[in-house]
Design a protein around this motif. Structure first.
Motif, PDB file in Angstrom:
ATOM      1  N   MET A  25      28.771 -16.865 -27.871  1.00  0.00           N
ATOM      2  CA  MET A  25      27.221 -17.646 -27.352  1.00  0.00           C
ATOM      3  C   MET A  25      26.591 -16.766 -26.478  1.00  0.00           C
ATOM      4  O   MET A  25      25.409 -16.763 -26.404  1.00  0.00           O
ATOM      5  CB  MET A  25      27.518 -18.937 -27.051  1.00  0.00           C
ATOM      6  CG  MET A  25      26.646 -19.782 -26.674  1.00  0.00           C
ATOM      7  SD  MET A  25      26.734 -21.558 -26.551  1.00  0.00           S
ATOM      8  CE  MET A  25      25.331 -22.161 -26.356  1.00  0.00           C
ATOM      9  N   LEU A  26      27.337 -16.274 -25.560  1.00  0.00           N
ATOM     10  CA  LEU A  26      26.697 -15.439 -24.523  1.00  0.00           C
ATOM     11  C   LEU A  26      26.023 -14.227 -24.922  1.00  0.00           C
ATOM     12  O   LEU A  26      24.799 -13.778 -24.507  1.00  0.00           O
ATOM     13  CB  LEU A  26      27.916 -15.058 -23.623  1.00  0.00           C
ATOM     14  CG  LEU A  26      27.504 -14.368 -22.208  1.00  0.00           C
ATOM     15  CD1 LEU A  26      26.173 -15.347 -21.429  1.00  0.00           C
ATOM     16  CD2 LEU A  26      28.616 -14.049 -21.271  1.00  0.00           C
ATOM     17  N   ASP A  27      26.532 -13.641 -26.134  1.00  0.00           N
ATOM     18  CA  ASP A  27      26.070 -12.403 -26.574  1.00  0.00           C
ATOM     19  C   ASP A  27      24.569 -12.813 -27.344  1.00  0.00           C
ATOM     20  O   ASP A  27      23.723 -12.245 -27.404  1.00  0.00           O
ATOM     21  CB  ASP A  27      26.854 -11.776 -27.781  1.00  0.00           C
ATOM     22  CG  ASP A  27      28.368 -11.018 -27.231  1.00  0.00           C
ATOM     23  OD1 ASP A  27      28.093 -10.660 -25.874  1.00  0.00           O
ATOM     24  OD2 ASP A  27      29.090 -10.892 -27.599  1.00  0.00           O
ATOM     25  N   ALA A  28      24.735 -14.232 -27.963  1.00  0.00           N
ATOM     26  CA  ALA A  28      23.283 -14.713 -28.420  1.00  0.00           C
ATOM     27  C   ALA A  28      22.496 -14.719 -27.515  1.00  0.00           C
ATOM     28  O   ALA A  28      21.086 -14.460 -27.737  1.00  0.00           O
ATOM     29  CB  ALA A  28      23.652 -15.888 -29.507  1.00  0.00           C
ATOM     30  N   ALA A  29      22.717 -15.388 -26.187  1.00  0.00           N
ATOM     31  CA  ALA A  29      21.631 -15.489 -25.447  1.00  0.00           C
ATOM     32  C   ALA A  29      21.195 -14.152 -24.581  1.00  0.00           C
ATOM     33  O   ALA A  29      19.977 -14.008 -24.711  1.00  0.00           O
ATOM     34  CB  ALA A  29      22.614 -16.230 -24.103  1.00  0.00           C
ATOM     35  N   HIS A  30      22.214 -13.449 -24.590  1.00  0.00           N
ATOM     36  CA  HIS A  30      21.522 -11.979 -24.202  1.00  0.00           C
ATOM     37  C   HIS A  30      20.716 -11.179 -25.080  1.00  0.00           C
ATOM     38  O   HIS A  30      19.834 -10.470 -24.747  1.00  0.00           O
ATOM     39  CB  HIS A  30      22.921 -10.891 -23.701  1.00  0.00           C
ATOM     40  CG  HIS A  30      23.466 -11.253 -22.546  1.00  0.00           C
ATOM     41  ND1 HIS A  30      22.920 -11.215 -21.243  1.00  0.00           N
ATOM     42  CD2 HIS A  30      24.632 -12.020 -22.067  1.00  0.00           C
ATOM     43  CE1 HIS A  30      23.955 -11.318 -20.361  1.00  0.00           C
ATOM     44  NE2 HIS A  30      24.834 -12.056 -20.853  1.00  0.00           N
ATOM     45  N   ALA A  31      20.994 -11.550 -26.374  1.00  0.00           N
ATOM     46  CA  ALA A  31      20.252 -10.690 -27.595  1.00  0.00           C
ATOM     47  C   ALA A  31      18.804 -11.547 -27.594  1.00  0.00           C
ATOM     48  O   ALA A  31      17.734 -10.792 -27.790  1.00  0.00           O
ATOM     49  CB  ALA A  31      20.852 -11.003 -28.760  1.00  0.00           C
ATOM     50  N   ALA A  32      18.788 -12.842 -27.306  1.00  0.00           N
ATOM     51  CA  ALA A  32      17.578 -13.546 -27.439  1.00  0.00           C
ATOM     52  C   ALA A  32      16.802 -13.304 -26.045  1.00  0.00           C
ATOM     53  O   ALA A  32      15.497 -13.388 -26.205  1.00  0.00           O
ATOM     54  CB  ALA A  32      18.046 -15.030 -27.605  1.00  0.00           C
TER      55      ALA A  32
END
Length: 66
Positions: free
Chosen positions: A1-8
């Motif tokens: 989930m953290l990776d998705a936030a950083h990507a977004a």
């Protein structure tokens, strides 16, 4: 989930953007400028021909009796 936030929401050169925002605010309202501060350093970096006084000018200014 953290990776998705950083990507977004990438940082997108946050440091430079903050410095540019500080400089823009001083351009708009010079009263926000503070001599010999982070704000002064940032402004002088982006506006080397700035009209605001430097340390030498401040030291040479007449003193007001207190």
């Amino acid at each position: 989930m953290l990776d998705a936030a950083h990507a977004a929401f990438p940082w997108l050169n946050l440091r430079e953007r903050i410095l540019e925002a500080v400089v823009h605010q001083i351009d708009e309202r010079p009263s926000k400028w503070t001599p010999l501060s982070f704000v002064d350093i940032a402004y002088r970096r982006f506006r080397p021909d700035n009209p605001l006084p430097g340390l030498d000018e401040l030291r040479a200014a007449p003193r007001v009796p207190g």
